[in-house]
Design a protein around this motif. Structure first.
Motif, PDB file in Angstrom:
ATOM      1  N   THR A  16       0.571  -1.200  -0.232  1.00  0.00           N
ATOM      2  CA  THR A  16       0.171  -0.008  -0.034  1.00  0.00           C
ATOM      3  C   THR A  16       0.806   1.032   0.142  1.00  0.00           C
ATOM      4  O   THR A  16       0.673   2.151  -0.654  1.00  0.00           O
ATOM      5  CB  THR A  16      -1.106  -0.063   1.256  1.00  0.00           C
ATOM      6  OG1 THR A  16      -1.580  -1.267   1.273  1.00  0.00           O
ATOM      7  CG2 THR A  16      -2.074   1.152   1.123  1.00  0.00           C
ATOM      8  N   PHE A  17       1.947   1.259   0.581  1.00  0.00           N
ATOM      9  CA  PHE A  17       3.010   2.310   0.843  1.00  0.00           C
ATOM     10  C   PHE A  17       2.273   3.448   1.257  1.00  0.00           C
ATOM     11  O   PHE A  17       2.416   4.815   0.323  1.00  0.00           O
ATOM     12  CB  PHE A  17       3.760   2.606  -0.687  1.00  0.00           C
ATOM     13  CG  PHE A  17       4.429   1.076  -1.144  1.00  0.00           C
ATOM     14  CD1 PHE A  17       5.156   0.372  -0.151  1.00  0.00           C
ATOM     15  CD2 PHE A  17       3.985   0.444  -2.274  1.00  0.00           C
ATOM     16  CE1 PHE A  17       5.850  -0.874  -0.605  1.00  0.00           C
ATOM     17  CE2 PHE A  17       4.939  -0.561  -2.883  1.00  0.00           C
ATOM     18  CZ  PHE A  17       5.659  -1.401  -1.923  1.00  0.00           C
ATOM     19  N   ASP A  18       1.796   3.594   2.297  1.00  0.00           N
ATOM     20  CA  ASP A  18       0.768   4.499   2.946  1.00  0.00           C
ATOM     21  C   ASP A  18       1.529   5.381   4.014  1.00  0.00           C
ATOM     22  O   ASP A  18       0.820   5.196   5.118  1.00  0.00           O
ATOM     23  CB  ASP A  18      -0.701   4.277   3.029  1.00  0.00           C
ATOM     24  CG  ASP A  18      -1.540   5.405   3.392  1.00  0.00           C
ATOM     25  OD1 ASP A  18      -1.224   6.747   3.210  1.00  0.00           O
ATOM     26  OD2 ASP A  18      -2.678   4.862   4.038  1.00  0.00           O
ATOM     27  N   PRO A  19       2.546   5.914   4.039  1.00  0.00           N
ATOM     28  CA  PRO A  19       3.518   6.049   3.144  1.00  0.00           C
ATOM     29  C   PRO A  19       4.705   5.120   2.997  1.00  0.00           C
ATOM     30  O   PRO A  19       5.023   4.178   3.978  1.00  0.00           O
ATOM     31  CB  PRO A  19       4.198   7.550   3.596  1.00  0.00           C
ATOM     32  CG  PRO A  19       4.156   7.386   4.960  1.00  0.00           C
ATOM     33  CD  PRO A  19       3.016   6.558   5.341  1.00  0.00           C
ATOM     34  N   PRO A  44       2.822  -0.438  -6.267  1.00  0.00           N
ATOM     35  CA  PRO A  44       1.724   0.212  -5.309  1.00  0.00           C
ATOM     36  C   PRO A  44       0.366  -0.562  -5.823  1.00  0.00           C
ATOM     37  O   PRO A  44      -0.015  -0.503  -6.936  1.00  0.00           O
ATOM     38  CB  PRO A  44       1.927   1.641  -5.597  1.00  0.00           C
ATOM     39  CG  PRO A  44       3.048   1.983  -6.134  1.00  0.00           C
ATOM     40  CD  PRO A  44       3.336   0.711  -7.153  1.00  0.00           C
ATOM     41  N   PRO A  54      -7.284   3.603   1.823  1.00  0.00           N
ATOM     42  CA  PRO A  54      -6.054   4.538   2.366  1.00  0.00           C
ATOM     43  C   PRO A  54      -6.552   6.066   2.488  1.00  0.00           C
ATOM     44  O   PRO A  54      -7.408   6.565   1.578  1.00  0.00           O
ATOM     45  CB  PRO A  54      -4.949   4.130   1.640  1.00  0.00           C
ATOM     46  CG  PRO A  54      -5.218   2.978   0.755  1.00  0.00           C
ATOM     47  CD  PRO A  54      -6.442   2.944   0.748  1.00  0.00           C
ATOM     48  N   GLN A  60      -1.102   9.585  -5.174  1.00  0.00           N
ATOM     49  CA  GLN A  60      -0.211  10.270  -4.181  1.00  0.00           C
ATOM     50  C   GLN A  60       0.767   8.970  -3.752  1.00  0.00           C
ATOM     51  O   GLN A  60       1.917   9.528  -3.438  1.00  0.00           O
ATOM     52  CB  GLN A  60      -0.724  10.868  -3.089  1.00  0.00           C
ATOM     53  CG  GLN A  60      -1.702  12.142  -3.396  1.00  0.00           C
ATOM     54  CD  GLN A  60      -2.745  12.679  -2.562  1.00  0.00           C
ATOM     55  OE1 GLN A  60      -3.175  12.092  -2.012  1.00  0.00           O
ATOM     56  NE2 GLN A  60      -2.689  14.126  -2.701  1.00  0.00           N
ATOM     57  N   ARG A  61       0.366   7.796  -3.352  1.00  0.00           N
ATOM     58  CA  ARG A  61       1.196   6.855  -2.840  1.00  0.00           C
ATOM     59  C   ARG A  61       2.087   6.356  -3.950  1.00  0.00           C
ATOM     60  O   ARG A  61       3.321   6.314  -3.586  1.00  0.00           O
ATOM     61  CB  ARG A  61       0.387   5.755  -2.456  1.00  0.00           C
ATOM     62  CG  ARG A  61      -0.560   5.962  -0.964  1.00  0.00           C
ATOM     63  CD  ARG A  61      -1.343   4.768  -0.649  1.00  0.00           C
ATOM     64  NE  ARG A  61      -2.585   4.538  -1.428  1.00  0.00           N
ATOM     65  CZ  ARG A  61      -2.508   3.381  -2.192  1.00  0.00           C
ATOM     66  NH1 ARG A  61      -1.450   2.551  -2.423  1.00  0.00           N
ATOM     67  NH2 ARG A  61      -3.530   3.290  -3.037  1.00  0.00           N
ATOM     68  N   ALA A 190       4.205   1.953   8.071  1.00  0.00           N
ATOM     69  CA  ALA A 190       3.446   2.800   7.766  1.00  0.00           C
ATOM     70  C   ALA A 190       2.356   3.368   8.974  1.00  0.00           C
ATOM     71  O   ALA A 190       2.152   4.354   8.919  1.00  0.00           O
ATOM     72  CB  ALA A 190       2.840   2.691   6.307  1.00  0.00           C
ATOM     73  N   ARG A 194       1.868   7.219  10.151  1.00  0.00           N
ATOM     74  CA  ARG A 194       0.493   7.829   9.850  1.00  0.00           C
ATOM     75  C   ARG A 194       0.365   8.442  11.336  1.00  0.00           C
ATOM     76  O   ARG A 194      -0.233   9.613  11.409  1.00  0.00           O
ATOM     77  CB  ARG A 194      -0.280   7.004   9.357  1.00  0.00           C
ATOM     78  CG  ARG A 194      -0.335   6.621   8.049  1.00  0.00           C
ATOM     79  CD  ARG A 194      -1.466   5.988   7.467  1.00  0.00           C
ATOM     80  NE  ARG A 194      -2.057   4.717   7.945  1.00  0.00           N
ATOM     81  CZ  ARG A 194      -1.631   3.608   7.817  1.00  0.00           C
ATOM     82  NH1 ARG A 194      -0.780   3.391   6.607  1.00  0.00           N
ATOM     83  NH2 ARG A 194      -2.026   2.485   8.499  1.00  0.00           N
TER      84      ARG A 194
END
Ligand code: ATP
Ligand code: MG
Length: 224
Positions: A16-19, A44, A54, A60-61, A190, A194
């Motif tokens: 997911t890379f969030d972030p 992603p 997300p 954006q990710r 992540a 967050r």
């Protein structure tokens, strides 16, 4: 028996890379080294199938991943899951990569996952088909020991059948083996980042400065 592979294996790294953070980056870097990969393709997830939407958009990710890997010539990004406006399923992504206009049927592919993601594999769509399409490389992750006695039964059986101690097997066939690799243990997630961001605390040194600058400029997480 699958035909003998022709090229060095390609790592496939979804998330997911969030972030995106240094845990992801070290995983990919150390996988490339330990498993002798030709490179790592970062994918992603557009709409992750197994978790809530997300907070930041898929674009954006993706932009954060691009910033994080920009300087590394062994890394590339695959935008297909972000571009497809439907839930992301790794098995479909691997089927796409197996088409002749992508990697074709013979190139070894290694799906890279952290130990937490590996233990959750039976929840993935058509998970047993994954090993027909790719090998799986499992990274050690703090807090998630790879413990066969704690894996769901069907996954434990698969692990027993498919696990190999030497990564040399990855070049012997396009798919079907499970290997694990040690990586620098970084208890970064992540979720933790967050939480820091949304409570106005600093995330510095957990992820690249370029990604932090982007987060700030786009006001991605409230409070930061
Ligand atoms: P979240 O807390 O939102 O779940 P995450 O840090 O787990 O985020 P993901 O995008 O969910 O990041 O993970 C993508 C892949 O990277 C997964 O296979 C996960 O196991 C792996 N991974 C993430 N962080 C680490 C880490 N610190 N060490 C090893 N593997 C990691
Ligand atoms: Mg995760």
């Amino acid at each position: 028996m699958p035909e003998r592979a022709e090229e060095r294996p390609l790592g496939i790294f979804g998330g997911t890379f969030d972030p995106v953070h240094f845990g992801h980056l070290r995983l990919a870097e150390e996988a490339a080294d330990s498993l002798a990969l030709a490179g790592v393709r970062w994918i992603p997830a557009g709409q992750p199938a197994l978790r809530g939407t997300p907070q930041v958009t898929a674009r954006q990710r993706l932009a954060m991943v691009r910033l994080a890997i920009a300087e590394n010539r062994s890394f590339e990004v695959d935008t297909a899951e972000v571009d497809a406006e439907r839930p992301s399923y790794t098995v479909l992504t691997l089927e796409r990569l197996r088409q002749t206009d992508h990697c074709g049927p013979r190139r070894p592919l290694v799906l890279l996952v952290g130990a937490d993601a590996f233990a959750g594999l039976p929840d993935w769509h058509r998970w047993q088909a994954l090993l027909d399409l790719a090998h799986i490389g499992v990274a050690h992750r703090p807090g998630f020991p790879i413990d066969i006695t704690r894996l769901p039964g069907a996954l434990a059986d698969t692990y027993r059948d498919r696990f190999c101690t030497s990564s040399a097997v990855l070049t012997e066939s396009p798919a079907g083996r499970i290997v694990s690799f040690a990586m620098t243990q970084l208890a970064i997630s992540a979720t933790q980042i967050r939480t820091l961001l949304t409570t106005g605390r600093s995330p510095r040194y957990l992820l690249p400065d370029e990604v932090i600058a982007y987060i700030r400029s786009q006001h991605l997480y409230p409070e930061y």
